[in-house]
Each structure stands twice: as structure tokens, then as C-alpha cells.
Scaffold this active site. Structure first.
Site, PDB file in Angstrom:
ATOM      1  N   ASP A 483       0.811  -1.215   0.000  1.00 45.82           N
ATOM      2  CA  ASP A 483       0.000   0.000   0.000  1.00 45.82           C
ATOM      3  C   ASP A 483       0.846   1.269   0.000  1.00 45.82           C
ATOM      4  O   ASP A 483       0.337   2.359  -0.236  1.00 45.82           O
ATOM      5  CB  ASP A 483      -0.864   0.048   1.268  1.00 45.82           C
ATOM      6  CG  ASP A 483      -2.116  -0.780   1.141  1.00 45.82           C
ATOM      7  OD1 ASP A 483      -2.523  -1.073   0.013  1.00 45.82           O
ATOM      8  OD2 ASP A 483      -2.698  -1.132   2.188  1.00 45.82           O
TER       9      ASP A 483
HETATM   10  C1  GLC Z   1      -1.540  -3.755   5.422  1.00 42.09           C
HETATM   11  C2  GLC Z   1      -2.767  -3.847   4.561  1.00 42.09           C
HETATM   12  C3  GLC Z   1      -2.561  -4.756   3.398  1.00 42.09           C
HETATM   13  C4  GLC Z   1      -1.326  -4.392   2.677  1.00 42.09           C
HETATM   14  C5  GLC Z   1      -0.132  -4.367   3.601  1.00 42.09           C
HETATM   15  C6  GLC Z   1       1.129  -3.911   2.932  1.00 42.09           C
HETATM   16  O1  GLC Z   1      -1.367  -4.946   6.118  1.00 42.09           O
HETATM   17  O2  GLC Z   1      -3.868  -4.302   5.294  1.00 42.09           O
HETATM   18  O3  GLC Z   1      -3.666  -4.703   2.539  1.00 42.09           O
HETATM   19  O4  GLC Z   1      -1.146  -5.298   1.643  1.00 42.09           O
HETATM   20  O5  GLC Z   1      -0.394  -3.505   4.660  1.00 42.09           O
HETATM   21  O6  GLC Z   1       1.093  -2.563   2.630  1.00 42.09           O
HETATM   22  C1  GLC Z   2      -0.413   2.476   5.803  1.00 45.80           C
HETATM   23  C2  GLC Z   2       0.303   1.255   6.314  1.00 45.80           C
HETATM   24  C3  GLC Z   2      -0.064   0.036   5.535  1.00 45.80           C
HETATM   25  C4  GLC Z   2      -1.555  -0.073   5.423  1.00 45.80           C
HETATM   26  C5  GLC Z   2      -2.138   1.215   4.848  1.00 45.80           C
HETATM   27  C6  GLC Z   2      -3.639   1.173   4.689  1.00 45.80           C
HETATM   28  O1  GLC Z   2       0.040   2.776   4.529  1.00 45.80           O
HETATM   29  O2  GLC Z   2       1.697   1.409   6.306  1.00 45.80           O
HETATM   30  O3  GLC Z   2       0.492  -1.102   6.154  1.00 45.80           O
HETATM   31  O4  GLC Z   2      -1.864  -1.137   4.602  1.00 45.80           O
HETATM   32  O5  GLC Z   2      -1.780   2.277   5.665  1.00 45.80           O
HETATM   33  O6  GLC Z   2      -4.307   1.487   5.833  1.00 45.80           O
END
Ligand code: GLC
Ligand code: GLC
Length: 811
Positions: A483
Site C-alpha cells: 500500500d
Molecule cells: C496492510 C494492509 C494490506 C497491505 C499491507 C502492505 O497490512 O492491510 O492490505 O497489503 O499492509 O502494505
Molecule cells: C499504511 C500502512 C499500511 C496499510 C495502509 C492502509 O500505509 O503502512 O500497512 O496497509 O496504511 O491502511
């Protein structure tokens, strides 16, 4: 240092020191009514949706931490104490918390009085039972006052924390007998209420927070309790609470059991009021009657325990590695249920407000859950697919209460659609329920747009091939699984969220090698499914695209020693030796290795060796390296984290299993196991002071080698790590793999394992599988027998329902 121990016999983690390095929590409920509870009785409850239907209040990030919960104050003379130590923190003669499968017990002893609390949500019940057992262990008569305590949330957890100009005027309650009802907003558009009861006449109560505590006191010194005088307050606005007061006298040796019930009920709009114009309380009374005696409560508790016996009986292993066995047999499977229920919404790190059910997350959670309750997995798949758009893209999240896509977060994450293929095929392989593929499922919940679920998989697949970039690799969109790799965002405004800010993907050249690998793996699943359904033309069409992607990755995704991570907006490489920071990433190397891309050319092996050399450390495999040491506007959130944390070179446990599976593709069982063990929480129990979070569940992140305190974990419980690790250990290390036509047995283990045994329920039969490893191999089945008969390959065909099968495997 340890703060407790595993009691595997009872499937409990036992905490014997309340001062854990962080609140160590558990979950109550696994259907509609849910609670979070810490080892000192902190936490809260909600119905279905932690944002829209919050039942009790909780203050995240408070001082001290973990303030507010289900508190019982015991007053003897001038002393007040709590069975779970907090909030009064009166020293206890003994303290014990047992977190079990869907229940928690807290036992405290003070001055010869033992107080045991059992918290659980009975099956098919929209409420929590709090059973309090008091025992006089002393030699004189004990005169005690018991005060219960809950603080109501005004239903919407977000506005409950924001809109005080309104909230302080709306609160309403009713008290009738021993039941306290919370009915804020019931007068207008709400047809639901909550209640808290006890199965005996009370000696007083409070429902107004300030009357109970005194305006200047904290949870640790409620004035009503300190003075031993309930105020019998009735809340009008401000902050409604529920507290019962009971006077108890205990002879030496005597025990008394009290049953408190905290419930939630919905009424038909036509039946909201009783004849006198008061709240219609019939449903609460019915629920109370179901649990008004110790016998009824004990029965309901026994039913819950049997339920978990059955659920966990579907997969059991005996390897001789105690720490592994307890994770696989108990805690990892339990955590898979929890992530299935909550996705990433409510934990002690997820406020329950920001995030609903993730499209990508929930699909992955299915990998660890389909073998537990297939019917619920089925429903989830339909719910998820219903939030997809006709072009295959989808809302990134949806709210569990409404099941509608969440507009605030939007979509555009180009990996999202593919996870639907993985989740659905995992389900069909487990169950053989091909009929789900014919079920009509709408797009974006619009009635009239329904198509068979199978077509949702087709548009998912096609979404990638319709969004290819200049190298023929998948365009990343807003982001892929990571993300925080925001290649189309260019944000210089700290007031905007990386996740929702304008996505400038128009004209962007940003491509993802992670999606490419995922596309090959899930695309092959799709091809296999098409073939299995006799859709041969579609299978051939899809296979062509998959094979082309494999070639494209080899041509444009290989950096010489490992796979690139991505191309950025301007077409520059990310995750390449040409970069100064972020030269190598785990995700693309994990997925391309799982896909076996370039295996013949030695790419897979090289890539995984590079991961070992550059990303591995004492506590697990970090996400990227070297970490970003400054903010790169063209990469976004990933570079916003200090080195070693989260997506910037943290050990993001979720993606470690991708490398582990990759290692099993190569047959390197020793390395696969080494990696598995590093992030497995039961192996960190002895370093709890460093690790900090619960030793019985996976955490999303462990600080990486570049962090200030490597090995410190955060974000426990709600992480895709649960499902991926269960999937990896069960299907790739122990190697018992589900297919449409049976079980493939293909272990990949460390050479020193001499044997292991698995009991696996699959399609209504039970398979007792023994694997022997006399030649100290890592992979490769030499011989396999089914009920004594030699099989020609390592595939056990589906046996008639009800069979008990004996499978003997020699490596
Ligand atoms: C969080 C989110 C997931 C994403 C991950 C890596 O765990 O829930 O959807 O893939 O971060 O950014
Ligand atoms: C932030 C976090 C990631 C998560 C995203 C969505 O980017 O680092 O892990 O998946 O938020 O909430």
C-alpha cells in the site's frame, strides 16, 4: 523474560504477570457480536461493525495505555481491588489470565478472597456472559461490595469521539430491576439497544459516568466505589455507563457465582415501544432467561469449547517440535478465524474506525480459513465479489454492516482483482463446491447487474491484461500489495493521506513486478479452473497471457541477480542494483519465485539467494534494503517510514511466507524452515521484553535490522501473516495440498526431521498421514500408500465420504 506460558492441553495462553510489555489481548465471539479483551480486562465490544455499531467505549492511545473495559471493583473495608489487577492496581496475592479459544478468564486473590471472572460470547448469541465467582478462602466472614462497570459508546465509534456538542445531550438509559438499558438515539432512527444485567437483585446502580467516578477521578478511583455508595444515578446526556452494586456476605469457604450479561438487541420498527411507551425489552429478557443460572452458562461454555474442538480437529499435526505444533494446531488456526472475522478493522493497533473489510485482505484471509467453516467462506466470497466493478476493478474496502464498498477509500489498487481468483479457487479446491461459480453475483451491489461468479474471475484476470504498461508488465495503479509504494501520488501535502490522495495514473509508466508474479500464480489457477470446467478455449486464451507474462518478466523484470520491484512513473527501475537505496525487495522476488519464473535459467535460485544475503536477519526477512533514508516524493509512503519500520525495511511478516514457498519450490526445506521459525511467535516467547506483543499470535511487523530496536514487534493479530503462514506450513512445508481432485502430498522439510504425522479432514473424510524421512531428505516423495496400497503418484484421490484413510509416505 516470560510473562506466562502455553497450556496446550486446555488451548490457553496463561499470563501470570499482569505487567506485560504491551496489553496482551484476546477476542470474544466469532459470529456477529464481538469483543476485544486484554489481560487486565481492558477492551470493548461491537455488533458486526466496529465503526458503525460500537457498543462500549474505548480510548486508543490513552495514558495509561489500555484504559476502559469491563471492570469489576471489589470493595472490602477501605480497600478496592480488581480481579484483573487494573484499573486500581491494588497488589494481588495472585493473578492469572487465561486467554482461550473465544474466552478469557481472570483470577485474582486479595486478602483471602478469590475472584474468578469468565468472559465469553456464547454461540448464536448477541451478547457476552461475564461470570464472576467469589470464594472466601479466609477464616472469617467476608462482607464485600461488588461494582460492575461498562461505559457505553454512542453507537458510531467515529462520531462518538468527535461530536461532543451533540453527544453530551443525547445519552439515554432505562433501569428496570437488575437490568440497565442503553437506548441513546432509540427515540429517533435507531431500532436497537444494549443492556447489562445481573442474575440477582441489586443494592444500587449508576448510569451516569460523572456521578460514579466524580468529575476529577480516573478509572482507578471511582468515588461511588471508594465511598461504598452507589448514587443510583440516571444518565441524561453526558456519558452513560452501566454499573451494578451488590452487597455480598461470604462465610469461610463459601463461594458465590454471579452472572452478568451484556447484550445487544434489535427491534422491528413496529415493535419498538411497549404499551406504556417505554423501550420494548422483550428480546433482552429472552436473552437474559437463556443465561440466568450457573448451569445454563456452564452448558453454553461447554458448547463453545466443543465447537472449537471440532474446528481445530480439521487439521492437526504432530512433528515433535512443540512450539510449532501448538501454533499449527491451536493459535495460528485461531488467528485465522479472527482475521477472517475482522479483516484489518479492530485490534489494539487498528481503531476499528479507519478500515472496513479489505478486498485484498479478506481474500487472502480465506487461504487460512476455508478448511474451518466453508459455508462462511462461501458467503464471504460472494460479499467480496459483489463490491467489484464490471471492468474487474474493485473497492479496496467495504463495511461489514452494510456490505457496501467504501467510497472514502475508493479503488485503483491493481493487485486487488487477482486475489479474488486465489480466494475462490482455494475455496473450491477445499470443498469441491463448483456450484458457487454459477451463483449470480452483482457488480457494485447494483441489482440487475448479476453475472455468474465465474465471470467475476474472468474480469479479474482481464483487468490485468487490460492494464499493461510500456514493458508489457502490469500497471500498478494506486498501489499493489504494498500500500505504501505510491508511484502515482507525488504528495507534498502532509494533510493528505497517501492512500486516498489523487491517483495520477493517467499517462503513468509505473509497473509492478509483484503483480506480474501474482498474475502468473493466480493466472495458472484460473487456467486450471477453466480446464477443470471444460472451458478449454478460455483456458488456452488465459494460458497464452500467462506465458507471455513469464517471458516479459524474464526480459524486463530481471536485474541480473534478482527480480526488479517496479518501474516508476517515469519508467525508472525500482529494486535494482542501479538504485542507491531500495535495491532489492521481497515482494517481487517472493512472487516470481513462487511462480517459478526463470527456474530453468537459474533465476529463481539466484533471486532467493539474493534475498537470503541482503534481506534476511536474525528476526526475519526485511521488506527491502537498503532502506530509504529520506522522503522520495516519487515513491510515496514507503519512504515516509523511518528505516527498519513497516514497509520501509521492516520485517513485514505477511510477505515472508512468499519467500518460504519460493524456497519449497526449489526444494530447500532447511531454509524454508529457518525462515518460518524466525517469525513464528511461539519461538519469541523468551524474548517477550524485546518482542513486546503476544507470543501466541503473529504480528504484522517486526522491526528490521536497520531499526533502532530490531526484533520489536507491532500490530499484532490482524495481519495476512496468519493465513499465509498457515497456508505455507500446511500446504508447502508439511506439504498437504488441496486440489480439485484430491490431496497432493509433497512435503518440503528440514533434513533432520525424521517423521511427522498429520490428521486432515477433507471432503468429509479423515486422512491420517504419516511421513517418514529415513534418508534425511528435504523433498521428494519416494513411496506412498493409501490404506496399505501403493499409489502411482503422490496424489490421493478423493475417498468416499466418511472414510478413515491411512496414508504412509516415505521421502
Ligand atoms: C496492510 C494492509 C494490506 C497491505 C499491507 C502492505 O497490512 O492491510 O492490505 O497489503 O499492509 O502494505
Ligand atoms: C499504511 C500502512 C499500511 C496499510 C495502509 C492502509 O500505509 O503502512 O500497512 O496497509 O496504511 O491502511
Amino acid at each position: 523474560m516470560q510473562y506466562g506460558f502455553f497450556d496446550d492441553e486446555r488451548r490457553e495462553y496463561v499470563i501470570n504477570n499482569p505487567r506485560t510489555p504491551w496489553p496482551w489481548i484476546n477476542y470474544l465471539g466469532n459470529e456477529d457480536f464481538f469483543g476485544l479483551i486484554s489481560n487486565t480486562a481492558g477492551g470493548y465490544a461491537f455488533y458486526k461493525d466496529a465503526k458503525f455499531r460500537r457498543l462500549t467505549r474505548y480510548r486508543y492511545n490513552n495514558v495509561p495505555t489500555d484504559s476502559g473495559g469491563r471492570y469489576f471493583y471489589i470493595r472490602e473495608g477501605e480497600t478496592i481491588w480488581n480481579p484483573g489487577w487494573k484499573p486500581c492496581k491494588t497488589e494481588l496475592e495472585s493473578y492469572e489470565c487465561r486467554h482461550g479459544m473465544g474466552y478469557t478468564t481472570l483470577t485474582g486473590v486479595h486478602n483471602g478472597v478469590k475472584a474468578e471472572l469468565l468472559f465469553f460470547v456464547p454461540l448464536q448469541t448477541h451478547g457476552e456472559v461475564h461470570k464472576l465467582t467469589l470464594t472466601n478462602q479466609g477464616s472469617g466472614v467476608k462482607r464485600l461490595q461488588i461494582f460492575s462497570f461498562l461505559e457505553w459508546a454512542l453507537w458510531n465509534a467515529a462520531t462518538d469521539m468527535e461530536n461532543f456538542q451533540r453527544n453530551f445531550s443525547t445519552g439515554e438509559v432505562e433501569v428496570e430491576g437488575s437490568v440497565i438499558y442503553h437506548k441513546t438515539e432509540y427515540r429517533e432512527r435507531r431500532n436497537h439497544y444494549a443492556f447489562y444485567s445481573v442474575n440477582q437483585p441489586i443494592d444500587g446502580f449508576d448510569t451516569d459516568r460523572e456521578s460514579f467516578f466524580g468529575l476529577y477521578n480516573g478509572f482507578d478511583e471511582p468515588q461511588a466505589v471508594m465511598e461504598g455508595k452507589p448514587r443510583n444515578s440516571v444518565a441524561h446526556g453526558w456519558s452513560p455507563i452501566a454499573s451494578h452494586c451488590l452487597e455480598i456476605e461470604l462465610e469461610p469457604g463459601e463461594s458465590r457465582e454471579l452472572i452478568f450479561l451484556f447484550g445487544y438487541a434489535e427491534n422491528d420498527p413496529q415493535e419498538k415501544w411497549d404499551n406504556g411507551g417505554a423501550l420494548n425489552k422483550r428480546k433482552a429478557q429472552e436473552m437474559i432467561a437463556r443465561f440466568d443460572s450457573v448451569e445454563k452458562v456452564d452448558n453454553a461454555f461447554a458448547v463453545l469449547r466443543t465447537y472449537w474442538d471440532q474446528l481445530l480437529g480439521n487439521f492437526r499435526v504432530k512433528t515433535g517440535e512443540e512450539k510449532l505444533d501448538r501454533m499449527v494446531n491451536i493459535w495460528n488456526q485461531y488467528q485465522c478465524m479472527i482475521t477472517f472475522c475482522f479483516s484489518r478493522s479492530a485490534s489494539y493497533f487498528e481503531s476499528g474506525i479507519g478500515r472496513g473489510m479489505g478486498f485484498r485482505d479478506s481474500n487472502q484471509d480465506l487461504l487460512g480459513f476455508v478448511h474451518q467453516i466453508p459455508e462462511r467462506a462461501r458467503e464471504r466470497i460472494i460479499d467480496i465479489a459483489s463490491t467489484q466493478f464490471p471492468d474487474g476493478s474493485c473497492y479496496h474496502q467495504y463495511q461489514p454492516l452494510t456490505k457496501k464498498g467504501n467510497n472514502e477509500i475508493g479503488g485503483g489498487f491493481n493487485d486487488d482483482p487477482l486475489w479474488l481468483i486465489l480466494g475462490t479457487t482455494a475455496y473450491v479446491k477445499e470443498t469441491g463446491d463448483f456450484a458457487i461459480l454459477d451463483q449470480s453475483v452483482p457488480f457494485d451491489n447494483e441489482s440487475g447487474t448479476e453475472v455468474p461468479l465465474f465471470d467475476h474471475l474472468t474480469v479479474s484476470f482481464d483487468h490485468v491484461i487490460n492494464h499493461l504498461g510500456p514493458h508489457g508488465l502490469p500497471l500498478i495503479g494506486r498501489a499493489d500489495w504494498n500500500d505504501c509504494l505510491n508511484l502515482n501520488c507525488f504528495s507534498d501535502d502532509p494533510n493528505e493521506s497517501f492512500q486516498t490522495t489523487e491517483n495520477r495514473s493517467e499517462g503513468s509508466q509505473a509497473e509492478s513486478l509483484m503483480i506480474a508474479g501474482l498474475f502468473v500464480v493466480s493466472g495458472r489457477d484460473y487456467v486450471e479452473l477453466c480446464n477443470r470446467l471444460g472451458k478449454n478455449e478460455e483456458a488456452a486464451r488465459a494460458l497464452h497471457h500467462v506465458n507471455r507474462m513469464v517471458e516479459t518478466v524474464k526480459q524486463h523484470g530481471w536485474d541480473g541477480e534478482w527480480f526488479l520491484r517496479a518501474y516508476d512513473y517515469n519508467g525508472h527501475k525500482i529494486g535494482s542494483k542501479e538504485n542507491i537505496e531500495g535495491q532489492i525487495f521481497i515482494e517481487s522476488n517472493g512472487w516470481c519465485s513462487m511462480a517459478g519464473i526463470g527456474q530453468e535459467e537459474g533465476m529463481t535460485e539466484k533471486a532467493l539467494d539474493a534475498v537470503k544475503e541482503r534481506l534476511d536477519c536474525e528476526h526475519g526477512i526485511v521488506l527491502n534494503n537498503p532502506p530509504y533514508t529520506r522522503y522520495y516524493i516519487e515513491y510515496g509512503e514507503i519512504s515516509s517510514y523511518p528505516p527498519g519500520y513497516k514497509e520501509n525495511a521492516g520485517i513485514f511478516c505477511h510477505n515472508n511466507p512468499w519467500v518460504i514457498i519460493g524456497e519449497t519450490v526449489l526444494g530447500r526445506g532447511d531454509r524454508a524452515w529457518e525462515y518460518f521459525r524466525k517469525i513464528c511467535p511461539s519461538y519469541s516467547e523468551a524474548i517477550s521484553d524485546l518482542h513486546k506483543v503476544e507470543p501466541y499470535v503473529y504480528a504484522q511487523m517486526i522491526a528490521g535490522k536497520d531499526a533502532f530496536r530490531p526484533g520489536e514487534a507491532k500490530n499484532s493479530w490482524l495481519t495476512g501473516t496468519a493465513a499465509w503462514n498457515f497456508y505455507t506450513i500446511s500446504q508447502y512445508i508439511l506439504g498437504i495440498r488441496t486440489t480439485y481432485d484430491g490431496l497432493i502430498i509433497d512435503p518440503c522439510i528440514p533434513p533432520e526431521w525424521e517423521h511427522f504425522h498429520v490428521t486432515r479432514k477433507f471432503r468429509d473424510s479423515t486422512y491420517h498421514i504419516t511421513v517418514r524421512n529415513p534418508e534425511k531428505k528435504m523433498k521428494g516423495v519416494k513411496a506412498i500408500t493409501l490404506n496399505g496400497k501403493l499409489l502411482s503418484d503422490n496424489m490421493i484421490p478423493i475417498q468416499p465420504p466418511g472414510s478413515e484413510c491411512k496414508v504412509e509416505v516415505t521421502l
